[in-house]
Enzyme design. Structure first.
Site, short mmCIF file in Angstrom:
data_model
loop_
_atom_site.label_atom_id
_atom_site.label_comp_id
_atom_site.label_asym_id
_atom_site.label_seq_id
_atom_site.Cartn_x
_atom_site.Cartn_y
_atom_site.Cartn_z
N TYR A 11 -65.98 7.51 -8.08
CA TYR A 11 -66.23 8.73 -8.88
C TYR A 11 -67.74 9.02 -9.02
O TYR A 11 -68.23 10.05 -8.54
CB TYR A 11 -65.54 8.56 -10.24
CG TYR A 11 -65.90 9.59 -11.27
CD1 TYR A 11 -65.82 10.96 -10.99
CD2 TYR A 11 -66.31 9.21 -12.54
CE1 TYR A 11 -66.14 11.91 -11.95
CE2 TYR A 11 -66.63 10.15 -13.51
CZ TYR A 11 -66.55 11.49 -13.21
OH TYR A 11 -66.88 12.41 -14.16
N PHE A 72 -73.06 0.74 -7.12
CA PHE A 72 -72.04 1.26 -8.04
C PHE A 72 -70.81 0.38 -8.10
O PHE A 72 -70.11 0.37 -9.11
CB PHE A 72 -71.57 2.66 -7.60
CG PHE A 72 -72.64 3.69 -7.63
CD1 PHE A 72 -73.02 4.28 -8.82
CD2 PHE A 72 -73.28 4.09 -6.46
CE1 PHE A 72 -74.01 5.24 -8.86
CE2 PHE A 72 -74.28 5.04 -6.49
CZ PHE A 72 -74.64 5.62 -7.68
N SER A 116 -74.47 -0.20 -18.16
CA SER A 116 -73.58 0.52 -19.07
C SER A 116 -74.04 0.40 -20.51
O SER A 116 -74.64 -0.61 -20.91
CB SER A 116 -72.19 -0.10 -18.94
OG SER A 116 -71.37 0.32 -19.99
N TYR A 140 -66.45 -6.77 -19.94
CA TYR A 140 -67.08 -5.77 -19.05
C TYR A 140 -68.57 -5.64 -19.38
O TYR A 140 -69.43 -5.75 -18.50
CB TYR A 140 -66.37 -4.41 -19.20
CG TYR A 140 -67.13 -3.29 -18.55
CD1 TYR A 140 -67.24 -3.21 -17.16
CD2 TYR A 140 -67.78 -2.32 -19.32
CE1 TYR A 140 -67.98 -2.19 -16.57
CE2 TYR A 140 -68.50 -1.30 -18.73
CZ TYR A 140 -68.60 -1.24 -17.35
OH TYR A 140 -69.33 -0.24 -16.76
N LYS A 144 -72.23 -6.75 -17.23
CA LYS A 144 -73.36 -5.85 -16.96
C LYS A 144 -74.65 -6.46 -17.54
O LYS A 144 -75.72 -6.34 -16.94
CB LYS A 144 -73.09 -4.47 -17.57
CG LYS A 144 -71.94 -3.72 -16.89
CD LYS A 144 -72.37 -3.16 -15.56
CE LYS A 144 -71.24 -2.76 -14.66
NZ LYS A 144 -71.66 -2.26 -13.36
N HIS A 188 -59.72 6.93 -18.75
CA HIS A 188 -60.73 7.66 -19.50
C HIS A 188 -60.12 8.81 -20.31
O HIS A 188 -59.19 9.48 -19.87
CB HIS A 188 -61.81 8.19 -18.58
CG HIS A 188 -62.67 7.10 -18.00
ND1 HIS A 188 -63.29 6.17 -18.77
CD2 HIS A 188 -62.97 6.79 -16.73
CE1 HIS A 188 -63.95 5.33 -18.01
NE2 HIS A 188 -63.77 5.68 -16.75
N ILE A 206 -54.25 8.42 -29.38
CA ILE A 206 -55.62 8.24 -29.92
C ILE A 206 -55.69 6.79 -30.38
O ILE A 206 -54.95 6.37 -31.28
CB ILE A 206 -55.88 9.22 -31.08
CG1 ILE A 206 -55.84 10.66 -30.56
CG2 ILE A 206 -57.21 8.91 -31.75
CD1 ILE A 206 -56.24 11.71 -31.58
N1 UDP Z 1 -59.38 6.87 -25.85
C1 UDP Z 1 -58.24 7.29 -26.53
N2 UDP Z 1 -57.13 7.59 -25.78
C2 UDP Z 1 -57.10 7.49 -24.42
C3 UDP Z 1 -58.27 7.05 -23.75
C4 UDP Z 1 -59.39 6.75 -24.50
O1 UDP Z 1 -58.22 7.39 -27.76
O2 UDP Z 1 -56.05 7.76 -23.82
C5 UDP Z 1 -60.60 6.55 -26.63
C6 UDP Z 1 -61.13 5.15 -26.43
O3 UDP Z 1 -60.50 4.25 -27.30
C7 UDP Z 1 -62.62 5.32 -26.71
C8 UDP Z 1 -62.91 6.75 -26.23
O4 UDP Z 1 -61.63 7.40 -26.17
O5 UDP Z 1 -62.84 5.27 -28.09
C9 UDP Z 1 -63.56 6.79 -24.86
O6 UDP Z 1 -62.81 5.96 -24.00
P1 UDP Z 1 -62.98 6.00 -22.42
O7 UDP Z 1 -61.96 5.07 -21.84
O8 UDP Z 1 -62.96 7.41 -21.95
O9 UDP Z 1 -64.45 5.45 -22.17
P2 UDP Z 1 -65.19 4.09 -22.67
O10 UDP Z 1 -65.92 4.47 -23.93
O11 UDP Z 1 -64.17 3.02 -22.85
O12 UDP Z 1 -66.15 3.81 -21.54
#
Ligand code: UDP
Length: 329
Positions: A11, A72, A116, A140, A144, A188, A206
């Protein structure tokens, strides 16, 4: 310039390959295609291979003889890293060591690293700047941070220099509509919300509503992938000019809660998809927002798409095009 790009079919990598290709660079893209796609590589030569293959890495590094490497290729899911830490240390640390060894043998001395915001853990100050301690709270982020330490030690010991770019939450799709995010199991938030709007998922969960944030959901700094791609191009130029190692945050300096992202996705798509409040996801910090002053001051980078609605619009267009392509296939 000759640049060796690992994970360039993924990506973020594919957007950076496009930005570098447009500038006329000579690219060799090395990707095992586990999550990347051949069609996403719009410039350069793609070689399918794995970073565990030292023989191939040494051969390519010697034959192609790049001036710089951009790395990456990695496993990137926080929750999976909590369940499968060894996989993450192997993919993100052992494989990076292989790459760095192959670079050392071929005397390749310039490195751009995909780090990250996860290295900060739960930052004391929000927005967080690069002087904050690295205290990752999930494997993770730990992988990093370990690689950043290796790079720091290498640049002190050798004629080697790097820029570690600490990504915050990368989202959106190519503004020309050619490339975007496509994972078999997307995790994501924005992608899952859009796929729920499309009807691919029944509902959006959520993860956690009791965080210490104004609406109880996690806050993240969402950066458009094209802005992040330009941050790479400008950081590489800066590295080649100054020959100095550095670490730079990549974000916009303000964040949105999960609930705010969900409302924006509903507004952009015009679809009121079902949402449920669910348990917290393992490894999630409450708020991650970048101070990117260093990136701006040192490389001249400025955001062009600092607008959540615009980010979601580009991702939505990409998602809808994917559906059309699937029907056409
Ligand atoms: N999140 C959520 N529901 C989903 C996917 C993500 O509530 O289906 C929340 C997740 O818990 C975090 C935020 O959205 O608080 C961003 O998550 P993402 O996986 O997009 O990126 P990260 O911050 O983990 O890199």
């Amino acid at each position: 310039m000759k640049i060796f790009v690992t994970g360039g079919a993924g990506y973020i990598g594919s957007h950076v390959v496009k930005a570098l290709g447009r500038e006329g660079h000579d690219l060799l893209v090395f990707d095992n295609l586990s999550t990347g796609h051949e069609w996403a590589v719009l410039y350069g030569q793609l070689i399918k291979g794995d970073l565990s293959n030292m023989t191939l890495l040494k051969k390519l590094m010697k034959e192609f003889n790049p001036e710089a490497v951009i790395h990456f290729a990695a496993s990137i899911q926080v929750e999976e890293s909590v369940r499968e830490p060894l996989k993450y240390y192997e993919d993100n640390v052992c494989n990076t060591i292989n790459l760095l060894k192959a670079m050392k043998l071929a005397k390749v001395r310039n490195f751009i690293y995909s780090s990250s915001a996860a290295v900060y853990g739960i930052p004391v100050n929000v927005p967080v700047d690069e002087t904050a301690d690295m205290k990752p709270i999930n494997p993770y982020g730990a992988t990093k941070a370990v690689v950043e330490q290796i790079l720091k030690d290498m640049s002190a010991a050798d004629d080697f220099r790097y820029i570690a770019l600490r990504y915050f939450n990368v989202a959106g799709a190519d503004t020309d509509g050619h490339i975007g995010q496509l994972y078999k199991n997307p995790t994501h938030l924005i992608t899952r919300a859009l796929k729920t709007a499309k009807g691919e998922f029944e509902k959006l969960s959520i993860y956690g509503t009791g965080y210490p944030t104004p609406d109880g959901t996690c806050i993240r700094d969402y950066i458009h992938v094209d802005d992040l791609a330009r941050a790479h191009v400008q950081s590489l130029d800066h590295l080649m000019d100054t020959k100095k190692s550095d670490i730079m945050n990549c974000g916009y300096g303000h964040g949105f809660s999960v609930k705010e992202v969900v409302s924006t996705v509903k507004k952009v798509t015009g679809i009121d998809f079902p949402v449920e409040e669910a348990a917290r996801r393992a490894g999630d910090p409450p708020a991650l927002v970048a101070c990117s002053d260093r990136l701006k001051a040192k490389t001249g980078w400025e955001p062009r798409h600092d607008d959540l609605e615009f980010i979601v619009k580009t991702a939505w267009k990409w998602e809808k095009d994917l559906t059309r392509k699937a029907y056409a296939a």
